[in-house]
Each structure stands twice: as structure tokens, then as C-alpha cells.
Design a protein around this motif. Structure first.
Motif, PDB file in Angstrom:
ATOM      1  N   TYR A  90      28.358 -22.123   7.240  1.00 50.16           N
ATOM      2  CA  TYR A  90      29.141 -21.051   7.839  1.00 50.16           C
ATOM      3  C   TYR A  90      30.227 -21.676   8.699  1.00 50.16           C
ATOM      4  O   TYR A  90      30.081 -22.788   9.214  1.00 50.16           O
ATOM      5  CB  TYR A  90      28.257 -20.122   8.672  1.00 50.16           C
TER       6      TYR A  90
ATOM      7  N   GLN B  14      31.888 -17.321  12.731  1.00 46.13           N
ATOM      8  CA  GLN B  14      31.389 -16.250  11.873  1.00 46.13           C
ATOM      9  C   GLN B  14      30.096 -15.665  12.435  1.00 46.13           C
ATOM     10  O   GLN B  14      29.525 -16.164  13.401  1.00 46.13           O
ATOM     11  CB  GLN B  14      31.156 -16.767  10.449  1.00 46.13           C
TER      12      GLN B  14
ATOM     13  N   PRO C  84      27.020 -15.595   5.557  1.00 47.49           N
ATOM     14  CA  PRO C  84      27.985 -15.557   6.673  1.00 47.49           C
ATOM     15  C   PRO C  84      29.094 -14.541   6.427  1.00 47.49           C
ATOM     16  O   PRO C  84      29.537 -14.330   5.298  1.00 47.49           O
ATOM     17  CB  PRO C  84      28.549 -16.979   6.699  1.00 47.49           C
TER      18      PRO C  84
END
Length: 367
Positions: free
Chosen positions: A151, A155, A214
Motif C-alpha cells: 500500500y 492510503q 488499499p
């Protein structure tokens, strides 16, 4: 929009009763997210560069539910029916009908296409390694995932905890992604909420969480020449801190001014970590802001001395939106705002009123 959401789900569960099992028993939070997602989508129909990535992320995230293409067809049909029933019959023309068909098809095709192309897991499992109380209503939870998650710092991900099955909630990792698969969340109990109080009261080492893919458009800026203004309140500091930790690993960074806020001084719970970052990175300035000078009655720890954090500016008192707007001109900065929906909107409007262009201000959909 709330009336539309209730109508939509009523139609969906009546026409497609088997889909009821995909949703939690309590639908309030689900309807709120639906309303915000629809509003975000409608506002950006003419901005495909921003809308399509958002829809693709949602499609990848919806894999955690086991959603199939035919389920999108059912949902789109229910949305259109709810819209048609709520509209004046004179307004709902054949042209409007076709426009909704085209728009909903674009949404579903984008989400389905992104889900089908994705090769990462639909769900990650996570084992709680640490659950540490920071305040009576705030807890830091660290987990190890069953496999690393890629990710971008900034995020957020959806999580499901054992005490609240099928009640997914969005949390932002407070540390960058790493090869060990460790991830950290800062969770504050929301009054009247279902999930966050359960995390605060019942999370224990060894618990098994589930995490979705994510999401979100915040991330470390790529332009090292353009200055950055970050504004976070409460646990909104988590995605900003993750970005700062990532930036600290780079050779060159723009100047970053971070305003971190809370209602009371004790809400500035992460100042030690921010102090370490500020001391080690001269490109970072940090200004703490609280609405009040005194801690709440329930905070029984000894009152800390003011301004004891190396590298941190003196704490200021007031609403964070006002403090930031009065501190200087930010028109030459890129801006990121994280906090409650009301805080984000108020801060955004004050910055725009003082000369910052809307295109330079970023925040995620207010879920």
C-alpha cells in the motif's frame, strides 16, 4: 440522498433476497458510505482522471465480499429504480433513462474490470501483535499480515474484527508498507459506533483480523520542489505520519509544514514520534494545535510541561482551520487534509478563501 439509499437497499433486498447476506444487520454505516460514494461519483462524472481510479479501487476492494459481476447488475438496477421512483415523472425522460444506464454501466464495468485484473489477495489475514491503550478512547493496534500488503503511505484499508463480523470499517496505516507484513492502526472510539468501541474494549493479542485492498488517493508527493502543507486531527495523523516516515527515507524532499490538532492537549498523543522525525529531518516543521488549553476531567495523568518536544513549535490554541489560515499564505503549497468530514470541509473552505486553489487541496472521500 439518505432516502434514496434506504429505497435502493429496500428494492435490492426485495428483488434479490439472497444478497441480504452480503450486508451487516445494522445498515446505518453502510447507507452512509453508499451516499458518500454516490455523491463523490456524481461530482466527478466529468473528471474521469479522478473518478476512474477511485472506481477501480472500489472494485478491487469489493472482492473481499465475494461480489460477482451479476451482483453489480442487481445493484445498478436497484439504484436506477430508486432514482426513477424518487424523481418527478416529467423529469424522468427517455434521455435521462439512457443517461443513467450509460453511467451505471460505466461504473460497474470499471469496478468489475479492475477486480478481474487484480492479482493480489481479496482479503489479508492479520494477527494482533500489540494492543496498547494510549487514551481511554484511543488504542494503537499493531498486526502481522499473513502476507505483505503493498500500500502507498497515506492510503487506507477496510478492516473486519472478530467482535463485529461483516461490519467493515476504514482505517489508515500509521507506518509505511514493509516486507515483514507488519501494519499499525490508531483507533479512536466513535460515540455510538459499532466497530471502533469494540476495537477499544475487546482487542487482544492473538486476535485475527481481516483487511481489504488499499484505497485512497493520498500519497507521498513526487515533486520535490513544491512545498507541502499537511493538516491532521486526532487519528488523522496516522496517514500523514506514514508519509513522513516514507519521505524520511528519500534523499531530497520539499519543505513540509504539518499542523496536528486535537480538542485537548492529551489528544496530541503521537508527538514523541513526530518530534523524532522533525529533529532528524530539517525539511519538516510541526505545529501542534488544540481547541482548549486544559485536559478533560477523565485524564488523570500529571499535566505535561508545554513545549517539551524537541523540534516542535509551541502549541497554539484555537480551531485548527482558523489557526492554519491565519498562520500564513499557502497558495504555493500542495495541501493534504485528514480528519472528520466537518473538519476537512471547514479547513478546505478557509484555505480556498485565503487564496489556495481547490486543485492543490487533496483529501480522500469522506467515508
Amino acid at each position: 440522498m439518505q432516502r434514496l439509499a434506504r429505497s435502493c437497499y429496500s428494492i435490492l433486498f426485495t428483488e434479490y433476497p439472497a444478497l441480504r447476506d452480503f450486508f451487516p444487520a445494522a445498515m446505518d454505516a453502510q447507507r452512509d458510505r453508499f451516499v458518500k460514494a454516490i455523491g463523490f461519483t456524481l461530482d466527478r462524472l466529468e473528471q474521469p482522471g479522478e473518478l476512474l481510479p477511485f472506481l477501480a479501487q472500489l472494485g478491487r476492494d469489493h472482492r473481499k465480499y465475494g461480489v460477482l459481476p451479476e451482483h453489480y447488475v442487481a445493484m445498478c438496477s436497484s439504484i436506477k429504480t430508486a432514482m426513477r421512483l424518487s424523481a418527478d415523472t416529467e423529469i424522468w425522460t427517455d434521455e435521462v433513462d439512457r443517461a443513467w444506464d450509460e453511467g451505471l454501466k460505466m461504473i460497474s464495468d470499471t469496478m468489475v474490470g479492475a477486480a478481474e485484473k487484480e492479482t493480489t489477495p481479496p482479503v489479508w489475514g492479520g494477527t494482533v501483535l500489540e494492543s496498547r491503550a494510549v487514551l481511554r478512547n484511543l488504542r494503537v493496534v499493531r498486526l502481522r499480515l499473513d502476507q505483505p500488503m503493498r500500500y502507498a503511505a497515506g492510503q487506507y484499508v477496510s478492516v473486519q474484527v472478530p467482535a463485529r463480523p461483516r461490519m467493515w470499517r476504514y482505517l489508515s496505516p500509521a507506518i509505511p508498507a514493509n516486507a515483514e507484513g507488519e501494519i499499525e492502526f490508531h483507533v479512536r472510539a466513535v460515540s455510538g459506533g459499532w466497530v471502533s468501541p469494540a476495537i477499544i474494549d475487546h482487542t487482544a493479542v492473538g486476535d485475527q483480523w481481516q483487511l481489504g485492498a488499499p484505497l485512497g488517493g493520498l500519497g507521498v508527493p513526487r515533486n520535490p520542489k513544491r512545498k507541502l502543507l499537511m493538516i491532521g486531527c486526532g487519528t488523522g495523523i496516522a496517514p500523514l505520519r506514514a508519509q513522513l516516515m516514507t519521505m524520511a527515507q528519500r534523499r531530497a524532499n520539499p519543505h513540509v509544514h504539518l499542523f496536528v490538532g486535537g480538542k485537548h492537549p492529551c489528544d496530541l498523543y503521537d508527538m514523541d514520534a513526530l518530534s523524532e522525525l522533525a529533529v532528524a529531518n530539517p525539511w519538516l516543521s510541526v505545529t501542534p494545535v488544540t481547541e482548549q488549553d486544559e485536559n478533560p476531567w477523565w485524564y488523570t495523568e500529571s499535566k505535561p510541561q508545554e513545549n517539551i518536544w524537541p523540534g516542535i513549535a509551541p502549541r497554539r490554541t484555537g480551531a485548527i482551520a482558523k489557526v492554519v489560515a491565519k498562520t500564513g499564505t499557502w497558495a504555493d503549497h500542495d495541501v493534504q487534509i485528514v480528519g472528520s468530514p466537518s473538519m476537512v470541509q471547514t479547513t478546505k473552505f478557509r484555505l480556498m478563501a485565503s487564496g489556495t486553489q481547490a486543485k492543490n487541496i487533496r483529501h480522500d472521500p469522506l467515508f
